[in-house]
Design a protein around this motif. Structure first.
Motif, PDB file in Angstrom:
ATOM      1  N   GLY A 119       0.755  -1.219   0.264  1.00 43.71           N
ATOM      2  CA  GLY A 119      -0.117   0.069   0.026  1.00 43.71           C
ATOM      3  C   GLY A 119       0.799   1.127  -0.059  1.00 43.71           C
ATOM      4  O   GLY A 119       2.132   1.286  -0.361  1.00 43.71           O
ATOM      5  N   PHE A 120       0.330   2.466   0.475  1.00 42.74           N
ATOM      6  CA  PHE A 120       0.941   3.624   0.451  1.00 42.74           C
ATOM      7  C   PHE A 120       1.448   4.069   1.956  1.00 42.74           C
ATOM      8  O   PHE A 120       0.527   3.503   2.980  1.00 42.74           O
ATOM      9  N   PRO A 121       2.618   4.645   2.007  1.00 42.50           N
ATOM     10  CA  PRO A 121       3.583   5.014   1.166  1.00 42.50           C
ATOM     11  C   PRO A 121       4.673   3.879   1.153  1.00 42.50           C
ATOM     12  O   PRO A 121       5.719   4.214   2.009  1.00 42.50           O
ATOM     13  N   GLN A 122       4.667   2.786   0.683  1.00 41.10           N
ATOM     14  CA  GLN A 122       5.617   1.880   0.709  1.00 41.10           C
ATOM     15  C   GLN A 122       5.951   1.023  -0.903  1.00 41.10           C
ATOM     16  O   GLN A 122       5.341   1.608  -1.725  1.00 41.10           O
ATOM     17  N   THR A 123       6.303  -0.212  -0.726  1.00 43.33           N
ATOM     18  CA  THR A 123       6.914  -0.860  -1.684  1.00 43.33           C
ATOM     19  C   THR A 123       6.664  -2.510  -1.564  1.00 43.33           C
ATOM     20  O   THR A 123       6.443  -2.660  -0.283  1.00 43.33           O
ATOM     21  N   HIS A 135      12.729   5.896  -2.385  1.00 42.63           N
ATOM     22  CA  HIS A 135      11.979   5.555  -3.526  1.00 42.63           C
ATOM     23  C   HIS A 135      11.045   6.427  -3.880  1.00 42.63           C
ATOM     24  O   HIS A 135      10.815   6.891  -5.102  1.00 42.63           O
ATOM     25  N   LEU A 136      10.173   7.129  -2.932  1.00 39.59           N
ATOM     26  CA  LEU A 136       9.436   8.141  -3.341  1.00 39.59           C
ATOM     27  C   LEU A 136       9.746   9.428  -3.530  1.00 39.59           C
ATOM     28  O   LEU A 136       8.941  10.166  -3.779  1.00 39.59           O
ATOM     29  N   SER A 137      10.941   9.556  -3.082  1.00 37.26           N
ATOM     30  CA  SER A 137      11.588  11.025  -3.846  1.00 37.26           C
ATOM     31  C   SER A 137      11.944  10.942  -4.892  1.00 37.26           C
ATOM     32  O   SER A 137      12.677  12.211  -5.649  1.00 37.26           O
ATOM     33  N   GLN A 138      12.000  10.018  -5.690  1.00 34.53           N
ATOM     34  CA  GLN A 138      12.228   9.995  -7.098  1.00 34.53           C
ATOM     35  C   GLN A 138      11.402  10.903  -7.873  1.00 34.53           C
ATOM     36  O   GLN A 138      10.371  10.901  -7.406  1.00 34.53           O
TER      37      GLN A 138
END
Length: 293
Positions: A31-35, A188-191
């Protein structure tokens, strides 16, 4: 565990894969905010027991499957991604596991494709019908869900979450997950474009249609300290499952169950899979007597 790329017509999905290729297939949705990293402990436990496990980074989280429009993150499209991934893997039937937004996709996929989903396990996220009912009648759930409205703002939400070394994004984890995992998710989410794509799940609008009751064997795991989902929706979920149903409540655990209570979740998951056969025809047969509240 290995990292692989799964190519579909919708794009290329990064994924973690483990277990023998001939093992019973299990798909895990984050889910959010994961991988897919969120499932590391469950992947290891399942693979050790001979299951073939795949945990993809879902649409928007995989750079190769990151469309820009919010409309490209509608629930019907997310369901199609599950179908496309499993077809590419050659899985005619599979066990499906989801947490948070991955749990929502899992509910909808089990409704849309009951013949392919052998068993369903959902962590945290109540059945969408139960959640909708709680939002209509329960003030507590309405308060818990207000963040979803706030997060639809663009680009305010992204700027706020990523400011000051992603202080806002890190706060979402509430210190309940390992620091190395939090750092990995933030990287990852800062890309470029990644956080916007992840937030597009919230901005995509309502599902295209209505969801029905679930007939496949279902395990639902909810935790008492979940900030997003309260007891009304959790306890109402059983009304939306007509197949064998097991509802487990984890006391004193927050929303981040896979990483905060990994051993407990892995045990429950293995018990659920074992209880409903290998590839047998009885796996999708409803049985009121087997329901557990």
């Amino acid at each position: 565990m290995n990292e692989v790329s799964i190519s579909t017509a919708a794009g290329v999905f990064d994924a973690i894969v483990a277990g023998p290729p001939e093992g019973r297939p299990v798909l895990l949705l984050h889910g959010f905010p994961q991988t897919g990293r969120v499932w590391q402990r469950q992947i290891a436990a399942l693979a050790a027991h001979g299951y073939r496990v795949v945990a993809p980074d879902q649409r928007g989280y995989s750079p190769g499957a990151r469309p820009e429009r919010p409309g490209d993150y509608r629930m019907s499209v997310l369901i199609d991604d599950v179908v496309a991934i499993t077809e590419e893997l050659g899985w005619a039937a599979f066990d499906l596991v989801g947490h948070d937004w991955g749990g929502a996709v899992a509910w909808w996929t089990a409704d849309a494709h009951p013949g392919r989903v052998r068993t369903l396990t959902v962590v945290s996220t109540p059945h969408p019908g139960a959640l909708a009912a709680a939002l209509r009648t329960d003030e507590d759930q309405r308060e818990r869900s207000r963040y979803m409205i706030d997060w639809r703002e663009t680009p305010t939400t992204e700027e706020r979450m990523l400011a000051d070394d992603a202080e806002g994004l890190r706060a979402a984890y509430a210190g309940k997950i390992p620091q190395d995992s939090a750092d990995a998710y933030v990287r990852h989410l800062s890309q470029p474009g990644a956080l916007t794509a992840a937030l597009n799940w919230y901005r995509a609008g309502r599902p295209d249609g209505a969801i029905g009751v679930i007939d496949v064997p279902t395990l639902y795991v909810w935790s008492t300290e979940d900030s997003a989902f309260g007891p009304a929706a959790a306890e109402g979920t059983g009304q939306w499952v007509h197949g064998p149903y097991r509802f487990e409540t984890l006391q004193g655990v927050s929303h981040w169950v896979p990483e905060e209570a990994p051993e407990t979740l892995s045990r429950l998951l293995l018990e659920h899979l074992r209880a409903h056969g290998e590839y047998g025809s009885t796996a999708n047969t409803p049985s009121v007597d087997s329901r557990k509240r």
